[in-house]
Design a protein around this motif. Structure first.
Motif, PDB file in Angstrom:
ATOM      1  N   MET A  90      45.222  38.262  56.692  1.00 38.78           N
ATOM      2  CA  MET A  90      43.626  37.648  56.757  1.00 38.78           C
ATOM      3  C   MET A  90      43.347  36.401  57.601  1.00 38.78           C
ATOM      4  N   SER A  91      42.483  36.234  57.873  1.00 39.49           N
ATOM      5  CA  SER A  91      42.742  34.418  59.155  1.00 39.49           C
ATOM      6  C   SER A  91      43.065  33.429  58.188  1.00 39.49           C
TER       7      SER A  91
ATOM      8  N   LEU B 279      45.590  37.323  65.310  1.00 41.16           N
ATOM      9  CA  LEU B 279      45.436  37.969  63.748  1.00 41.16           C
ATOM     10  C   LEU B 279      45.832  39.262  64.046  1.00 41.16           C
TER      11      LEU B 279
ATOM     12  N   TYR C 285      51.447  37.962  52.260  1.00 45.32           N
ATOM     13  CA  TYR C 285      50.365  37.440  52.610  1.00 45.32           C
ATOM     14  C   TYR C 285      50.497  37.086  54.033  1.00 45.32           C
TER      15      TYR C 285
ATOM     16  N   GLY D 133      41.077  30.763  58.269  1.00 42.92           N
ATOM     17  CA  GLY D 133      39.939  30.149  57.799  1.00 42.92           C
ATOM     18  C   GLY D 133      39.563  31.106  56.462  1.00 42.92           C
ATOM     19  N   GLN D 134      39.359  32.167  56.703  1.00 48.83           N
ATOM     20  CA  GLN D 134      39.218  32.507  55.261  1.00 48.83           C
ATOM     21  C   GLN D 134      40.129  32.383  53.768  1.00 48.83           C
TER      22      GLN D 134
ATOM     23  N   VAL E 220      49.163  41.430  52.553  1.00 44.29           N
ATOM     24  CA  VAL E 220      47.429  41.458  53.116  1.00 44.29           C
ATOM     25  C   VAL E 220      47.264  40.766  53.869  1.00 44.29           C
TER      26      VAL E 220
ATOM     27  N   GLY F  88      46.940  34.031  60.433  1.00 44.41           N
ATOM     28  CA  GLY F  88      46.552  33.615  61.722  1.00 44.41           C
ATOM     29  C   GLY F  88      45.581  33.313  61.657  1.00 44.41           C
ATOM     30  N   ARG F  89      45.173  32.983  63.027  1.00 42.33           N
ATOM     31  CA  ARG F  89      43.931  32.506  63.897  1.00 42.33           C
ATOM     32  C   ARG F  89      43.434  33.620  65.286  1.00 42.33           C
TER      33      ARG F  89
END
Lengths: 367, 367
Positions: free
Chosen positions: B241-242, B220, B212, B244-245, B239, B215-216
């Motif tokens: 993914m942000s 990203l 996984y 936050g999500q 995967v 990051g933001r």
């Protein structure tokens, strides 16, 4: 048989949606009309935002608005809050979705949107929530509450936002609402069918490798929500991705061990997604198809359907194609010895941007 | 030692970027200025679109534009083509990125954008390409070509689009370009450091479970490109993914087997991403951190760094934090007995929306 709460929530969807549709056609109709007018009369962008299941529930409505010429877009609240709030203008309308009305990023984004002079529509299932306090208009989802994992509130949000889109596009959601009511018996039958078939999915679902979910347009809702359900319910990894992006590189991962689910209900891209599913099948991957049957091709090299597809209007497909994933994630949790619907780290409401309350309380109590 | 082409491309990045920066400061400067003016004077949205690595390369520039109040957005070309083209207006500007200038969805989208009366800026590394024929303006990336997998063309596109954003925001990219030139020796040292350290990553990288990447904001880019490199180069699942999500549900997947890489270079969210990395570490996951060091906290419960972080301006972090993933995917391919950079199904240029030429040619020849 005693059903666990998550299964109750899966089966309760048709009844919950009937209540929801009645609410929006009756007591909630003024609010729906007002919000629809705000979308129709916006001079800037329609910015849909939320976190978790809430943001995936906006995809069908945003797809419908885009197809009808509206400048709708989707932004994760956590991203827009920290990296995009300078771009918000008073011409834009924000549609912020939070089941609880308390998700920290959504509430903080609502404040930023108000500061920018935007109209904010809060979509929540909890009247009187913090989001409602901040919003110019509140659209109540009107779903029966779920036990932890979003099930009927997820599909209820999909339907509510589709009703709102119809209000904006055609000035009335009445016809859509009646058609939605009429499809509820089919939804009940579909849930039964998925549950009955699910025991036969075990050999396909249970291997430990990651499951890939692919689709396009409105089907990306169930692609992303399906991947989330695998994580939340079954503590399993899953990748949700658009079929287009998958073709541009990630397809290289495909082998005989690969398990892929292609969501192919949307009409505009059904042919190319069928082609993708069948190509992956010929490559030897363990592919399943969710969508209308593939008709009578003579090649005999078809990706098999996970579940027979009901004869349902494409507009309602996002309420149907997520059901196999609700049932699959529930079943997989049980096969793995996990109580489906229990949280280990996260909680139903994310009230801070750091820390995990459930984990920290256990971690502290052990010391 | 004979280096395989992909490794040559990884090490060639600083030299390739020097050529690129010289090009845009010299021969390409007029084109850069013209495109910058189009962005600055747009009355509608700035719609960045592409497929594969190209769309991830836009993230840092779009983040920078959003932070400076521009209504920039990212849309996958395949999605916008089939589900969003009715929303395009003549006030919008399209920035379409395709390394080859031939990706079918990008070329078809350019046609739709022209039909809508939009200004189209084509960003490509191949002069005279189909995208260039359709675009109002062409911005040539000016990178040395890669052997198959996008390496130097990826980071070259990141830099080119950041130059373009600077032109739009401040009217000149000169200062940014000089700072970028000055950081190239650090980039060389960083590539060396990643390559030397990579043998020690083996026990962490090689297990078969999914990796996984979180990051933001601008990070990203490397999160998504890193996941793509794992698929393309090492035929492994990953995967992106942000952060936050991830906190809103997928965190439930975390166990002692979980391998997670947190990209934490962006300043605005560094503290909450460190907190996430350290929480995951305390949960027992195998976490690594990419970003500035975590300073002198006394808890001793820090997620370890994958690689020491160079003292580099945050604006250039997207060119640095992807390098560990370039090297890791290269190494993992070799450990798995795969030639890094070879394609099995896809090809360098995706010229149709269905079918996989490399697979079909093999499949047919066997019959």
């Amino acid at each position: 048989m005693n059903r666990l709460p998550m299964l109750e929530n899966i089966f309760a969807q048709p009844a919950s949606h009937r209540t929801l549709l009645d609410y929006h056609a009756g007591q909630g109709s003024t609010s729906l009309q007002t919000c629809g007018e705000r979308l129709r009369n916006a001079s800037g962008r329609l910015i849909y935002s939320g976190m978790g299941a809430s943001i995936f529930a906006v995809i069908p409505a945003v797809s419908r608005l885009l197809e009808n010429g509206y400048p709708a877009q989707i932004a994760e609240s956590s991203e827009l809050l920290h990296y995009g709030s300078a771009s918000l203008t008073k011409e834009d309308v924000g549609i912020l979705i939070s089941r609880s009305g308390e998700s920290v990023e959504v509430v903080r984004l609502a404040e930023k949107m108000r500061e920018a002079g935007m109209t904010v529509i809060g979509v929540t299932n909890v009247p009187g929530s913090p989001l409602e306090q901040l919003a110019d208009h509140t659209l109540t989802i009107g779903s029966q509450a779920d036990q932890l994992i979003a099930v009927q509130t997820y599909t209820g949000t999909v339907l509510t936002l589709l009703l709102l889109a119809e209000e904006a596009i055609s000035g009335s959601s009445l016809e859509f609402s009646q058609a939605a009511s009429a499809m509820l018996p089919q939804l009940s039958a579909h849930i039964d069918a998925c549950f009955e078939a699910s025991e036969s999915w075990r050999h396909w679902l249970e291997p430990s490798g990651v499951l890939y979910l692919l689709g396009r347009g409105p089907a990306l809702a169930s692609v992303q929500e399906g991947a989330l359900l695998m994580h939340e319910t079954a503590k399993a990894s899953a990748v949700g991705m658009s079929s287009g992006q998958f073709r541009h590189g990630p397809v290289e991962w495909v082998s005989a061990e690969s398990r892929v689910l292609v969501f192919g209900a949307p009409e505009a891209t059904q042919a190319i997604d069928r082609s993708l599913a069948n190509d992956l099948y010929r490559m030897g991957a363990q592919v399943r198809w969710i969508g209308p049957s593939q008709g009578g091709s003579d090649s005999g090299e078809h990706a098999p359907a996970l579940i027979p597809w009901p004869d349902v209007a494409p507009a309602f497909a996002p309420v149907f194609d997520v059901v196999p994933m609700q049932v699959a994630s529930y079943r997989l949790a049980l096969w793995r010895g996990i109580v489906p619907g229990d949280f280990r780290y996260a909680s139903e409401i994310t009230s801070a941007e750091s820390g995990f309350p459930l984990f920290q309380s256990r971690h502290t109590s052990k010391e």
